[in-house]
Design an enzyme around this catalytic site. Structure first.
Site, PDB file in Angstrom:
ATOM      1  N   PRO A  88       0.936  -1.174  -0.012  1.00 23.88           N
ATOM      2  CA  PRO A  88      -0.089  -0.071   0.042  1.00 23.88           C
ATOM      3  C   PRO A  88       0.897   1.170  -0.169  1.00 23.88           C
ATOM      4  O   PRO A  88       0.490   2.268  -0.337  1.00 23.88           O
ATOM      5  CB  PRO A  88      -0.832  -0.283   1.171  1.00 23.88           C
ATOM      6  N   GLU A 116       1.304  -8.213   8.873  1.00 25.10           N
ATOM      7  CA  GLU A 116       1.612  -7.131   8.980  1.00 25.10           C
ATOM      8  C   GLU A 116       2.455  -6.773   7.881  1.00 25.10           C
ATOM      9  O   GLU A 116       2.674  -5.333   7.699  1.00 25.10           O
ATOM     10  CB  GLU A 116       2.184  -7.059  10.304  1.00 25.10           C
ATOM     11  N   ARG A 154      -3.464  -9.045 -20.496  1.00 24.42           N
ATOM     12  CA  ARG A 154      -4.464  -8.758 -21.722  1.00 24.42           C
ATOM     13  C   ARG A 154      -4.013  -7.967 -22.649  1.00 24.42           C
ATOM     14  O   ARG A 154      -4.592  -7.541 -23.904  1.00 24.42           O
ATOM     15  CB  ARG A 154      -6.032  -8.410 -21.404  1.00 24.42           C
ATOM     16  N   ASP A 169     -10.278   0.166 -24.711  1.00 25.23           N
ATOM     17  CA  ASP A 169     -10.429  -0.127 -23.529  1.00 25.23           C
ATOM     18  C   ASP A 169     -10.392   1.195 -22.698  1.00 25.23           C
ATOM     19  O   ASP A 169      -9.626   2.086 -22.990  1.00 25.23           O
ATOM     20  CB  ASP A 169      -9.492  -1.064 -22.639  1.00 25.23           C
TER      21      ASP A 169
HETATM   22  N1  SAH Z   1       1.137  -3.010   7.462  1.00 19.45           N
HETATM   23  C1  SAH Z   1       1.364  -2.646   6.205  1.00 19.45           C
HETATM   24  C2  SAH Z   1       0.126  -3.522   5.387  1.00 19.45           C
HETATM   25  C3  SAH Z   1       0.320  -5.071   5.326  1.00 19.45           C
HETATM   26  S1  SAH Z   1      -0.866  -5.795   4.331  1.00 19.45           S
HETATM   27  C4  SAH Z   1       1.100  -1.320   5.756  1.00 19.45           C
HETATM   28  O1  SAH Z   1       0.161  -0.631   6.461  1.00 19.45           O
HETATM   29  O2  SAH Z   1       1.759  -0.581   4.899  1.00 19.45           O
HETATM   30  C5  SAH Z   1      -0.260  -7.270   3.956  1.00 19.45           C
HETATM   31  C6  SAH Z   1       0.279  -7.401   2.389  1.00 19.45           C
HETATM   32  O3  SAH Z   1      -0.713  -6.941   1.667  1.00 19.45           O
HETATM   33  C7  SAH Z   1       1.382  -6.280   2.230  1.00 19.45           C
HETATM   34  O4  SAH Z   1       2.780  -6.807   2.394  1.00 19.45           O
HETATM   35  C8  SAH Z   1       1.049  -6.338   0.519  1.00 19.45           C
HETATM   36  O5  SAH Z   1       2.065  -7.246   0.056  1.00 19.45           O
HETATM   37  C9  SAH Z   1      -0.071  -6.370   0.492  1.00 19.45           C
HETATM   38  N2  SAH Z   1      -1.097  -5.290   0.216  1.00 19.45           N
HETATM   39  C10 SAH Z   1      -1.993  -4.793   1.038  1.00 19.45           C
HETATM   40  N3  SAH Z   1      -2.559  -3.719   0.567  1.00 19.45           N
HETATM   41  C11 SAH Z   1      -2.170  -3.463  -0.639  1.00 19.45           C
HETATM   42  C12 SAH Z   1      -2.256  -2.543  -1.645  1.00 19.45           C
HETATM   43  N4  SAH Z   1      -3.186  -1.533  -1.754  1.00 19.45           N
HETATM   44  N5  SAH Z   1      -1.688  -2.738  -2.808  1.00 19.45           N
HETATM   45  C13 SAH Z   1      -0.703  -3.584  -2.962  1.00 19.45           C
HETATM   46  N6  SAH Z   1      -0.460  -4.564  -2.074  1.00 19.45           N
HETATM   47  C14 SAH Z   1      -1.075  -4.482  -0.878  1.00 19.45           C
END
Ligand code: SAH
Length: 264
Positions: A88, A116, A154, A169
């Site tokens: 994220p 986490e 795609r 698209d």
């Molecule tokens: N504690 C972290 C979130 C961990 S979520 C933080 O707040 O930054 C667990 C895993 O989900 C992450 O390691 C990532 O690989 C994935 N993930 C969660 N949300 C995501 C998003 N919006 N985009 C890409 N990967 C995501």
């Protein structure tokens, strides 16, 4: 496109990549997807992949060493790798990035976090590209990795039957797609725009272009860049603005009528 996906939940990846267009693209040799269960690279008897965070607090953190070992194994061939970590905190994923991945000559590697997240030293050592699929938090990186693989697949010539459907698209030209209809001609009282039944290809092209502009104007005005539009598009856009002004006036008038009717 050659994809290596590192995960603690291989079934999540297999479930999606063994269906539909991604399945066919692999059978055609356009895409290769290999899934690596990180747990297979753990020596200890219990095959523990995660542990409590240093400093305390909630959640579990994925260990670094098993991930390094998968990478060591992938690097044995001496090939160049492009390593992506869904996160994220990453760069927002876009259609342009999907196109970039679809044309990547290097082997692509996705490291899917869970819980986490992953021990920060994986970032320090591998310096992967962190990519986010949106401002929300998921339970793991598997769905984001699949989103990236799916949207890139795609775009590979031959993966989708008719290349025109990909060319038109949403986002391809900073415009959303036009509306689509299929048989029958009437569903629950709703018809199909006459022009689509007319067989007049030029009229259909114009209708679709204007509809794509209308969709974008109403749903994602932030995507519209008038400077990039052709003169024909700009005329359509003026029409669309007029149309929506008229609609607004009509709605306001109706609301006033309602107000005065309920006041009496
Ligand atoms: N504690 C972290 C979130 C961990 S979520 C933080 O707040 O930054 C667990 C895993 O989900 C992450 O390691 C990532 O690989 C994935 N993930 C969660 N949300 C995501 C998003 N919006 N985009 C890409 N990967 C995501």
């Amino acid at each position: 496109m050659r994809c290596e996906v590192l995960t603690l939940f291989p079934d999540l990846i297999q479930g999606v990549t063994t269906q539909s267009i991604i399945k066919r693209a692999q059978a055609q040799g356009l895409v290769q997807i290999r899934v690596h269960n990180i747990r297979d690279y753990i020596d200890d008897r219990h095959r523990i992949a995660d542990d409590a965070p240093y400093g305390g607090g909630a959640g579990m953190v994925m260990k670094a060493e098993p991930i390094f070992r998968v990478l060591d194994a992938l690097r044995e061939s001496g090939e160049d790798l492009r390593v992506i970590m869904p996160s994220p905190q990453g760069t927002p994923f876009t259609q342009a990035l999907a196109r970039d991945l679809s044309q990547e000559p290097r082997r692509l590697v996705w490291i899917c976090g869970h819980y986490e997240g992953i021990d920060e030293r994986v970032l320090s050592w591998l310096q992967p590209e962190e990519i986010s699929i949106g401002d929300y938090v998921l339970t793991g990186g598997e769905l984001p990795a699949l989103v990236m693989i799916d949207s890139a697949t795609r775009l590979i010539p031959g993966a989708v039957g008719d290349p025109d459907s990909v060319a038109q698209d949403s986002f391809v030209e900073s415009l959303l797609d036009f509306p689509h209809y299929t048989r029958p001609e009437e569903v629950r009282g709703f018809g199909v725009p006459d022009v689509l039944l007319s067989g007049n290809h030029e009229a259909i092209r114009l209708w679709r272009r204007k509809s794509a502009l209308r969709n974008t104007y109403h749903k994602r005005p932030d995507l519209l860049n008038p400077a990039q539009l052709s003169q024909e598009d700009q005329r359509f856009l003026e029409d669309i603005v007029q149309e929506s002004r008229k609609e607004l006036l009509v709605r306001k008038r109706e609301e006033k009528c309602h107000e005065s009717a309920s006041a009496t």
